[in-house]
Design a protein around this motif. Sequence first.
Motif, PDB file in Angstrom:
ATOM      1  N   ASN A 109       0.838  -1.191   0.000  1.00  8.13           N
ATOM      2  CA  ASN A 109       0.000   0.000   0.000  1.00  8.13           C
ATOM      3  C   ASN A 109       0.878   1.248   0.000  1.00  8.13           C
ATOM      4  N   ALA A 110       0.768   2.043  -1.056  1.00  8.23           N
ATOM      5  CA  ALA A 110       1.538   3.289  -1.151  1.00  8.23           C
ATOM      6  C   ALA A 110       0.618   4.507  -1.120  1.00  8.23           C
ATOM      7  N   ARG A 111      -0.615   4.324  -0.635  1.00 12.74           N
ATOM      8  CA  ARG A 111      -1.569   5.444  -0.620  1.00 12.74           C
ATOM      9  C   ARG A 111      -1.054   6.610   0.220  1.00 12.74           C
ATOM     10  N   ASP A 112      -0.521   6.336   1.406  1.00 11.26           N
ATOM     11  CA  ASP A 112       0.012   7.411   2.246  1.00 11.26           C
ATOM     12  C   ASP A 112       1.182   8.112   1.572  1.00 11.26           C
ATOM     13  N   THR A 113       1.994   7.352   0.879  1.00  8.75           N
ATOM     14  CA  THR A 113       3.129   7.930   0.149  1.00  8.75           C
ATOM     15  C   THR A 113       2.638   8.884  -0.926  1.00  8.75           C
ATOM     16  N   LEU A 114       1.649   8.468  -1.708  1.00  7.23           N
ATOM     17  CA  LEU A 114       1.117   9.318  -2.770  1.00  7.23           C
ATOM     18  C   LEU A 114       0.403  10.543  -2.203  1.00  7.23           C
ATOM     19  N   GLN A 115      -0.311  10.380  -1.087  1.00  5.23           N
ATOM     20  CA  GLN A 115      -0.946  11.533  -0.438  1.00  5.23           C
ATOM     21  C   GLN A 115       0.107  12.518   0.058  1.00  5.23           C
ATOM     22  N   HIS A 116       1.216  11.995   0.594  1.00  2.82           N
ATOM     23  CA  HIS A 116       2.307  12.863   1.057  1.00  2.82           C
ATOM     24  C   HIS A 116       2.929  13.626  -0.116  1.00  2.82           C
ATOM     25  N   ILE A 117       3.156  12.944  -1.222  1.00  2.00           N
ATOM     26  CA  ILE A 117       3.718  13.606  -2.402  1.00  2.00           C
ATOM     27  C   ILE A 117       2.795  14.743  -2.844  1.00  2.00           C
ATOM     28  N   TYR A 118       1.494  14.483  -2.831  1.00  2.00           N
ATOM     29  CA  TYR A 118       0.545  15.526  -3.220  1.00  2.00           C
ATOM     30  C   TYR A 118       0.542  16.690  -2.237  1.00  2.00           C
ATOM     31  N   SER A 119       0.280  16.410  -0.968  1.00  2.00           N
ATOM     32  CA  SER A 119       0.073  17.511  -0.017  1.00  2.00           C
ATOM     33  C   SER A 119       1.352  18.196   0.433  1.00  2.00           C
ATOM     34  N   ASN A 120       2.437  17.450   0.602  1.00  2.00           N
ATOM     35  CA  ASN A 120       3.650  18.055   1.147  1.00  2.00           C
ATOM     36  C   ASN A 120       4.660  18.478   0.085  1.00  2.00           C
ATOM     37  N   LEU A 121       4.563  17.943  -1.094  1.00  2.00           N
ATOM     38  CA  LEU A 121       5.497  18.339  -2.147  1.00  2.00           C
ATOM     39  C   LEU A 121       4.787  19.118  -3.251  1.00  2.00           C
ATOM     40  N   TYR A 122       3.769  18.533  -3.871  1.00  2.00           N
ATOM     41  CA  TYR A 122       3.084  19.194  -4.976  1.00  2.00           C
ATOM     42  C   TYR A 122       2.407  20.500  -4.525  1.00  2.00           C
ATOM     43  N   VAL A 123       1.587  20.414  -3.489  1.00  2.00           N
ATOM     44  CA  VAL A 123       0.873  21.618  -3.039  1.00  2.00           C
ATOM     45  C   VAL A 123       1.849  22.674  -2.536  1.00  2.00           C
ATOM     46  N   GLU A 124       2.794  22.257  -1.705  1.00  2.00           N
ATOM     47  CA  GLU A 124       3.724  23.222  -1.109  1.00  2.00           C
ATOM     48  C   GLU A 124       4.688  23.831  -2.124  1.00  2.00           C
ATOM     49  N   LEU A 125       5.184  23.032  -3.058  1.00  2.00           N
ATOM     50  CA  LEU A 125       6.237  23.507  -3.961  1.00  2.00           C
ATOM     51  C   LEU A 125       5.736  23.945  -5.339  1.00  2.00           C
TER      52      LEU A 125
END
Length: 162
Positions: A109-125
């Motif tokens: 399960n990589a759902r948390d990983t993908l959510q982290h990429i979205y919220s902490n990297l994509y949204v922030e950067l």
Amino acid sequence: MLADTFLVGSCERQEGKMTVHNLYIFDRNGNCLYYNEWNRKKQAGISKDEEFKLMYGMLFSIRSFVSKMSPLDMKDGFLSFQTSKYRLHYYETPSGLKFVMNTDLSVSNARDTLQHIYSNLYVELIVKNPVCASTNTLESELFSSRLDAFVRALPYYSPRAA
């Protein structure tokens, strides 16, 4: 459960090191905004644009199939599927962005990983950065380098020997 996993091929488990093969980010219209690969050994044999179209088309079809055929409520929707060689993990944001990560079979399960990429990297950067213009591709060196560092630090990332 059909809502959680769509299984393709056999279910044999690979032993050995875990790894991340690649990551796609699509917008709501199917444009590939970002692509990177880490441990991908086999290329598709077609252009990247054709590969992106095939991947998006497959995701569209699988999501439609799963939502129509599921005997249960589709609260989380389509999350992943696996073949005999890899597992595809899928996360869709409320705004329609689609994050797709291919890993080996031992990553369940990589759902948390993908959510982290979205919220902490994509949204922030990307989203909160006024310098990043809204284009058809993500061309932020900061995003790319932070994403690369994040993926390489994952507990299931391990570079494969050639």
